[in-house]
Design a protein around this motif. Sequence first.
Motif, PDB file in Angstrom:
ATOM      1  N   PRO A  26      27.900  50.595  36.129  1.00 50.90           N
ATOM      2  CA  PRO A  26      29.123  51.311  35.768  1.00 50.90           C
ATOM      3  C   PRO A  26      29.906  51.727  37.018  1.00 50.90           C
ATOM      4  O   PRO A  26      29.327  52.038  38.057  1.00 50.90           O
ATOM      5  CB  PRO A  26      28.598  52.531  34.998  1.00 50.90           C
ATOM      6  CG  PRO A  26      27.269  52.118  34.500  1.00 50.90           C
ATOM      7  CD  PRO A  26      26.701  51.212  35.556  1.00 50.90           C
ATOM      8  N   ILE A  27      31.218  51.725  36.892  1.00 50.80           N
ATOM      9  CA  ILE A  27      32.109  52.041  38.010  1.00 50.80           C
ATOM     10  C   ILE A  27      32.845  53.344  37.710  1.00 50.80           C
ATOM     11  O   ILE A  27      33.293  53.560  36.587  1.00 50.80           O
ATOM     12  CB  ILE A  27      33.123  50.905  38.236  1.00 50.80           C
ATOM     13  CG1 ILE A  27      32.402  49.645  38.728  1.00 50.80           C
ATOM     14  CG2 ILE A  27      34.204  51.315  39.227  1.00 50.80           C
ATOM     15  CD1 ILE A  27      33.281  48.420  38.755  1.00 50.80           C
ATOM     16  N   SER A  28      32.968  54.193  38.711  1.00 52.90           N
ATOM     17  CA  SER A  28      33.764  55.408  38.582  1.00 52.90           C
ATOM     18  C   SER A  28      34.811  55.428  39.685  1.00 52.90           C
ATOM     19  O   SER A  28      34.473  55.507  40.865  1.00 52.90           O
ATOM     20  CB  SER A  28      32.874  56.657  38.686  1.00 52.90           C
ATOM     21  OG  SER A  28      33.664  57.825  38.625  1.00 52.90           O
ATOM     22  N   SER A  29      36.077  55.315  39.298  1.00 52.67           N
ATOM     23  CA  SER A  29      37.158  55.363  40.279  1.00 52.67           C
ATOM     24  C   SER A  29      38.413  55.875  39.593  1.00 52.67           C
ATOM     25  O   SER A  29      38.398  56.230  38.413  1.00 52.67           O
ATOM     26  CB  SER A  29      37.411  53.976  40.893  1.00 52.67           C
ATOM     27  OG  SER A  29      38.191  53.172  40.040  1.00 52.67           O
ATOM     28  N   ASP A  30      39.518  55.898  40.341  1.00 52.72           N
ATOM     29  CA  ASP A  30      40.794  56.348  39.785  1.00 52.72           C
ATOM     30  C   ASP A  30      41.508  55.245  39.020  1.00 52.72           C
ATOM     31  O   ASP A  30      42.632  55.428  38.567  1.00 52.72           O
ATOM     32  CB  ASP A  30      41.719  56.843  40.907  1.00 52.72           C
ATOM     33  CG  ASP A  30      41.172  58.069  41.615  1.00 52.72           C
ATOM     34  OD1 ASP A  30      40.302  58.741  41.045  1.00 52.72           O
ATOM     35  OD2 ASP A  30      41.636  58.364  42.731  1.00 52.72           O
ATOM     36  N   ASP A  31      40.874  54.089  38.884  1.00 50.69           N
ATOM     37  CA  ASP A  31      41.499  52.948  38.242  1.00 50.69           C
ATOM     38  C   ASP A  31      41.516  53.127  36.726  1.00 50.69           C
ATOM     39  O   ASP A  31      40.938  54.064  36.170  1.00 50.69           O
ATOM     40  CB  ASP A  31      40.741  51.680  38.620  1.00 50.69           C
ATOM     41  CG  ASP A  31      41.656  50.476  38.708  1.00 50.69           C
ATOM     42  OD1 ASP A  31      42.783  50.531  38.187  1.00 50.69           O
ATOM     43  OD2 ASP A  31      41.234  49.462  39.317  1.00 50.69           O
ATOM     44  N   ARG A  32      42.188  52.221  36.055  1.00 51.02           N
ATOM     45  CA  ARG A  32      42.335  52.277  34.599  1.00 51.02           C
ATOM     46  C   ARG A  32      40.960  52.345  33.918  1.00 51.02           C
ATOM     47  O   ARG A  32      39.998  51.756  34.379  1.00 51.02           O
ATOM     48  CB  ARG A  32      43.081  51.048  34.087  1.00 51.02           C
ATOM     49  CG  ARG A  32      44.509  50.945  34.589  1.00 51.02           C
ATOM     50  CD  ARG A  32      45.193  49.747  33.948  1.00 51.02           C
ATOM     51  NE  ARG A  32      45.323  49.922  32.502  1.00 51.02           N
ATOM     52  CZ  ARG A  32      46.358  50.541  31.907  1.00 51.02           C
ATOM     53  NH1 ARG A  32      47.350  51.042  32.644  1.00 51.02           N
ATOM     54  NH2 ARG A  32      46.410  50.666  30.608  1.00 51.02           N
ATOM     55  N   PRO A  33      40.852  53.067  32.788  1.00 49.69           N
ATOM     56  CA  PRO A  33      39.555  53.219  32.110  1.00 49.69           C
ATOM     57  C   PRO A  33      38.880  51.897  31.791  1.00 49.69           C
ATOM     58  O   PRO A  33      37.659  51.781  31.890  1.00 49.69           O
ATOM     59  CB  PRO A  33      39.917  53.986  30.841  1.00 49.69           C
ATOM     60  CG  PRO A  33      41.131  54.778  31.216  1.00 49.69           C
ATOM     61  CD  PRO A  33      41.894  53.904  32.159  1.00 49.69           C
ATOM     62  N   GLU A  34      39.648  50.857  31.429  1.00 49.91           N
ATOM     63  CA  GLU A  34      39.024  49.595  31.037  1.00 49.91           C
ATOM     64  C   GLU A  34      38.411  48.857  32.214  1.00 49.91           C
ATOM     65  O   GLU A  34      37.653  47.896  32.014  1.00 49.91           O
ATOM     66  CB  GLU A  34      40.017  48.687  30.303  1.00 49.91           C
ATOM     67  CG  GLU A  34      41.249  48.322  31.102  1.00 49.91           C
ATOM     68  CD  GLU A  34      42.418  49.240  30.790  1.00 49.91           C
ATOM     69  OE1 GLU A  34      43.563  48.787  30.886  1.00 49.91           O
ATOM     70  OE2 GLU A  34      42.175  50.414  30.464  1.00 49.91           O
ATOM     71  N   THR A  35      38.713  49.250  33.446  1.00 47.97           N
ATOM     72  CA  THR A  35      38.095  48.619  34.613  1.00 47.97           C
ATOM     73  C   THR A  35      36.789  49.290  35.004  1.00 47.97           C
ATOM     74  O   THR A  35      36.125  48.852  35.947  1.00 47.97           O
ATOM     75  CB  THR A  35      39.035  48.657  35.824  1.00 47.97           C
ATOM     76  OG1 THR A  35      39.128  49.991  36.342  1.00 47.97           O
ATOM     77  CG2 THR A  35      40.412  48.114  35.488  1.00 47.97           C
ATOM     78  N   GLN A  36      36.395  50.336  34.283  1.00 53.09           N
ATOM     79  CA  GLN A  36      35.265  51.166  34.695  1.00 53.09           C
ATOM     80  C   GLN A  36      33.918  50.652  34.207  1.00 53.09           C
ATOM     81  O   GLN A  36      32.886  51.201  34.558  1.00 53.09           O
ATOM     82  CB  GLN A  36      35.455  52.601  34.211  1.00 53.09           C
ATOM     83  CG  GLN A  36      36.779  53.210  34.606  1.00 53.09           C
ATOM     84  CD  GLN A  36      36.956  53.325  36.087  1.00 53.09           C
ATOM     85  OE1 GLN A  36      36.198  53.998  36.775  1.00 53.09           O
ATOM     86  NE2 GLN A  36      37.965  52.647  36.629  1.00 53.09           N
ATOM     87  N   VAL A  37      33.911  49.638  33.359  1.00 53.15           N
ATOM     88  CA  VAL A  37      32.643  49.178  32.796  1.00 53.15           C
ATOM     89  C   VAL A  37      32.320  47.762  33.247  1.00 53.15           C
ATOM     90  O   VAL A  37      33.156  47.072  33.785  1.00 53.15           O
ATOM     91  CB  VAL A  37      32.689  49.245  31.253  1.00 53.15           C
ATOM     92  CG1 VAL A  37      32.810  50.681  30.798  1.00 53.15           C
ATOM     93  CG2 VAL A  37      33.851  48.424  30.702  1.00 53.15           C
TER      94      VAL A  37
END
Length: 209
Positions: A198-209
């Motif tokens: 899993p990714i946690s960043s300021d990017d769009r929610p759909e890019t977080q998985v």
Amino acid sequence: MSKRIVCLRHGQTLWNVEHRFQGHSDIPLDETGVAQAARAASLLASLRPTLIVSSDLQRANDTALALGRVVGLDVAVDKAFRERGGGQWEGLTRDEIAARWPEEYVAWEAPDGEPVGDVAARVAAAMRRWAAEVDDDGLLVVVSHGAALRLGICELLGLPEELWPALGGLGNCSWSVLQEGRKGWRLLEHNAGTLPEPISSDDRPETQV
């Protein structure tokens, strides 16, 4: 050989763990982030970078300095590689943002925040400018932030904005590799350096998985 750009995202911060929007807020690496930066430096050193440039925010700059120490290079700093400005969202969690600004959350457009097109343009322009400073067989390492790098890569590749969501996010201290060819830049690797997680960043929610 042709010149390449390694786009390296900074190591983990406490706000990453808490899923807070960082934006231009100058948040330091946490203990895990420092270790991630050291690991990335040991791996990327084998590519023999010729130039390292980072965002002026300390989480990116400290990640870049870890690599610079290993390869014996100074780190240049360019404010153009900052993360996307989050306006009123900076410091807030995703749940808080979704509760206060439901429509803006879906569009991922923060009040008083920086438009994605502006971020993409400034980061890609900075990549081109710094890439011009290295030899044809040189390697530029850009140390920046999740949304900023993903958007800049999309712009550099010439992707139309409606296709930008097709490129996933970058994990902490993961990287992407771009190579310049006769018809422009191409993407050789994306989000490399770690197993899928899993990714946690300021990017769009759909890019977080």
